[in-house]
Design a protein around this motif. Sequence first.
Motif, mmCIF file in Angstrom:
data_model
loop_
_atom_site.group_PDB
_atom_site.id
_atom_site.type_symbol
_atom_site.label_atom_id
_atom_site.label_comp_id
_atom_site.label_asym_id
_atom_site.label_seq_id
_atom_site.Cartn_x
_atom_site.Cartn_y
_atom_site.Cartn_z
ATOM 1 N N TYR A 264 9.407 3.072 -1.728
ATOM 2 C CA TYR A 264 8.984 2.897 -0.334
ATOM 3 C C TYR A 264 9.163 4.217 0.407
ATOM 4 O O TYR A 264 10.009 5.031 0.050
ATOM 5 C CB TYR A 264 9.783 1.770 0.338
ATOM 6 C CG TYR A 264 11.226 2.102 0.608
ATOM 7 C CD1 TYR A 264 12.195 1.912 -0.370
ATOM 8 C CD2 TYR A 264 11.623 2.618 1.838
ATOM 9 C CE1 TYR A 264 13.521 2.227 -0.128
ATOM 10 C CE2 TYR A 264 12.955 2.934 2.091
ATOM 11 C CZ TYR A 264 13.892 2.738 1.102
ATOM 12 O OH TYR A 264 15.201 3.055 1.341
ATOM 13 N N THR A 265 8.338 4.421 1.447
ATOM 14 C CA THR A 265 8.482 5.643 2.251
ATOM 15 C C THR A 265 8.563 5.264 3.737
ATOM 16 O O THR A 265 8.699 4.086 4.080
ATOM 17 C CB THR A 265 7.320 6.647 2.009
ATOM 18 O OG1 THR A 265 6.199 6.269 2.809
ATOM 19 C CG2 THR A 265 6.903 6.716 0.548
ATOM 20 N N ASP A 266 8.403 6.261 4.583
ATOM 21 C CA ASP A 266 8.499 6.053 6.036
ATOM 22 C C ASP A 266 7.549 4.960 6.546
ATOM 23 O O ASP A 266 7.872 4.246 7.498
ATOM 24 C CB ASP A 266 8.247 7.368 6.795
ATOM 25 C CG ASP A 266 6.994 8.108 6.367
ATOM 26 O OD1 ASP A 266 6.352 7.681 5.384
ATOM 27 O OD2 ASP A 266 6.657 9.107 7.015
ATOM 28 N N ASP A 267 6.407 4.814 5.889
ATOM 29 C CA ASP A 267 5.434 3.803 6.342
ATOM 30 C C ASP A 267 6.043 2.396 6.296
ATOM 31 O O ASP A 267 5.893 1.608 7.228
ATOM 32 C CB ASP A 267 4.183 3.826 5.445
ATOM 33 C CG ASP A 267 3.592 5.211 5.314
ATOM 34 O OD1 ASP A 267 2.436 5.387 5.664
ATOM 35 O OD2 ASP A 267 4.301 6.135 4.868
ATOM 36 N N SER A 268 6.725 2.103 5.190
ATOM 37 C CA SER A 268 7.377 0.785 5.050
ATOM 38 C C SER A 268 8.540 0.650 6.021
ATOM 39 O O SER A 268 8.721 -0.393 6.654
ATOM 40 C CB SER A 268 7.922 0.597 3.631
ATOM 41 O OG SER A 268 6.886 0.567 2.696
ATOM 42 N N GLY B 164 0.831 -1.212 0.000
ATOM 43 C CA GLY B 164 0.000 0.000 0.000
ATOM 44 C C GLY B 164 0.858 1.251 0.000
ATOM 45 O O GLY B 164 0.615 2.198 -0.759
ATOM 46 N N ASP B 165 1.891 1.245 0.833
ATOM 47 C CA ASP B 165 2.784 2.406 0.912
ATOM 48 C C ASP B 165 3.443 2.674 -0.431
ATOM 49 O O ASP B 165 3.455 3.820 -0.921
ATOM 50 C CB ASP B 165 3.844 2.142 1.992
ATOM 51 C CG ASP B 165 4.908 3.230 2.037
ATOM 52 O OD1 ASP B 165 4.528 4.413 1.963
ATOM 53 O OD2 ASP B 165 6.100 2.897 2.153
ATOM 54 N N ILE B 166 3.972 1.622 -1.041
ATOM 55 C CA ILE B 166 4.720 1.810 -2.293
ATOM 56 C C ILE B 166 3.782 2.241 -3.431
ATOM 57 O O ILE B 166 4.093 3.141 -4.201
ATOM 58 C CB ILE B 166 5.510 0.526 -2.649
ATOM 59 C CG1 ILE B 166 6.613 0.323 -1.595
ATOM 60 C CG2 ILE B 166 6.106 0.606 -4.051
ATOM 61 C CD1 ILE B 166 7.365 -0.993 -1.693
ATOM 62 N N ALA C 98 -1.929 9.588 0.594
ATOM 63 C CA ALA C 98 -2.199 8.360 -0.170
ATOM 64 C C ALA C 98 -1.378 7.159 0.277
ATOM 65 O O ALA C 98 -1.907 6.045 0.387
ATOM 66 C CB ALA C 98 -1.960 8.627 -1.654
ATOM 67 N N ASP C 99 -0.086 7.369 0.541
ATOM 68 C CA ASP C 99 0.736 6.207 0.904
ATOM 69 C C ASP C 99 0.322 5.649 2.268
ATOM 70 O O ASP C 99 0.252 4.432 2.457
ATOM 71 C CB ASP C 99 2.238 6.519 0.846
ATOM 72 C CG ASP C 99 2.633 7.711 1.687
ATOM 73 O OD1 ASP C 99 1.740 8.487 2.074
ATOM 74 O OD2 ASP C 99 3.834 7.871 1.967
ATOM 75 N N THR C 100 0.021 6.532 3.188
ATOM 76 C CA THR C 100 -0.335 6.067 4.535
ATOM 77 C C THR C 100 -1.719 5.427 4.557
ATOM 78 O O THR C 100 -1.928 4.393 5.196
ATOM 79 C CB THR C 100 -0.243 7.229 5.541
ATOM 80 O OG1 THR C 100 1.132 7.620 5.611
ATOM 81 C CG2 THR C 100 -0.717 6.817 6.914
ATOM 82 N N ILE C 101 -2.671 6.010 3.847
ATOM 83 C CA ILE C 101 -4.012 5.405 3.821
ATOM 84 C C ILE C 101 -3.935 4.027 3.155
ATOM 85 O O ILE C 101 -4.447 3.034 3.685
ATOM 86 C CB ILE C 101 -5.023 6.319 3.103
ATOM 87 C CG1 ILE C 101 -5.209 7.601 3.926
ATOM 88 C CG2 ILE C 101 -6.373 5.610 2.912
ATOM 89 C CD1 ILE C 101 -6.089 8.633 3.291
HETATM 90 MG MG LIG Z 1 4.841 7.978 3.882
#
Ligand SMILES: [Mg+2]
Length: 289
Positions: free
Chosen positions: A50-54, A7-9, A232-235
Amino acid sequence: MLGSIIGDIVGSSYEVLEVNDKRIKGKRDYEDRIKILNSNITLFNDDSSYTDDSVLTTAVADTLLNNKNYEYYLRKYGNKELKLGLDKYGRSRFGKGFINWLKSDVQGISYGNGSAMRIAPVAYYFDNLDDIYKNAIEATIPSHNNNEAINGALAVCDTIYLAKNKYSKEEIKNYIEEKYNYNLNFDLEDLQKNYTFSSKCIDTVPQAIYIFLISNDFEDAIRKSISIGGDADTIACIVGGISETYYGIPDNIKKDVQKYIPEYMKSIISNFYQELELKNNNKIFKKEL
Ligand SMILES: [Mg+2]
């Protein structure tokens, strides 16, 4: 937890369009937002990353694997990624608040959705709610010692727990609405037209749970998440973490995401699923005894 990372990516290349970053392309409107519902549009593209969520989901999984302190691993992974520098858009993978927390040694009081985005591994790892709640709080308070943020993390854990235990969507909806006082009666088209960017837990977790509730399968859940815009990435990360438990992840998506996941993360993900399998096998073994 792989669902969270997917989802994050997938969401990453859309978040930058939602924050109205002038260096990039400007804000998406309704027509742009709903394009992702067309299955001809691939989930991943050249801008996916990928971002902080991953990163922090992996940090929580690593903490569980090593039976260690959540704060230690959140800081370790955060600092490691900070050292790697900016992403392709010239932005840090972390928000200002989290970076300030990393640089200090005090407890954070953020009400942001960072608490909810990283929490899925806790609900996957434990079978009983006492352990889930205890660990969810421990994983949250180092940086998000705030009631809204703690409730956001607990609500995601409860949703995953109920999905894992085959409760119906209606039962999940009623339970979460009553326990957290969340209103989950959104309208998809209204969100697609009018939802605006917020990184507050209270403005993202209910929307994410709603998207899961109205989804038809894993891919549909991810596409609908992106279609409402916002963070969007976090949701999509929260929705992905829940939807994985409920639907499973199609093999083609598991395969396609691989090239976007850094090697260090892949090994933690693989160890985490091996550990879950081991725990499950032990449970079956004990039952047979
Ligand atoms: Mg993020």
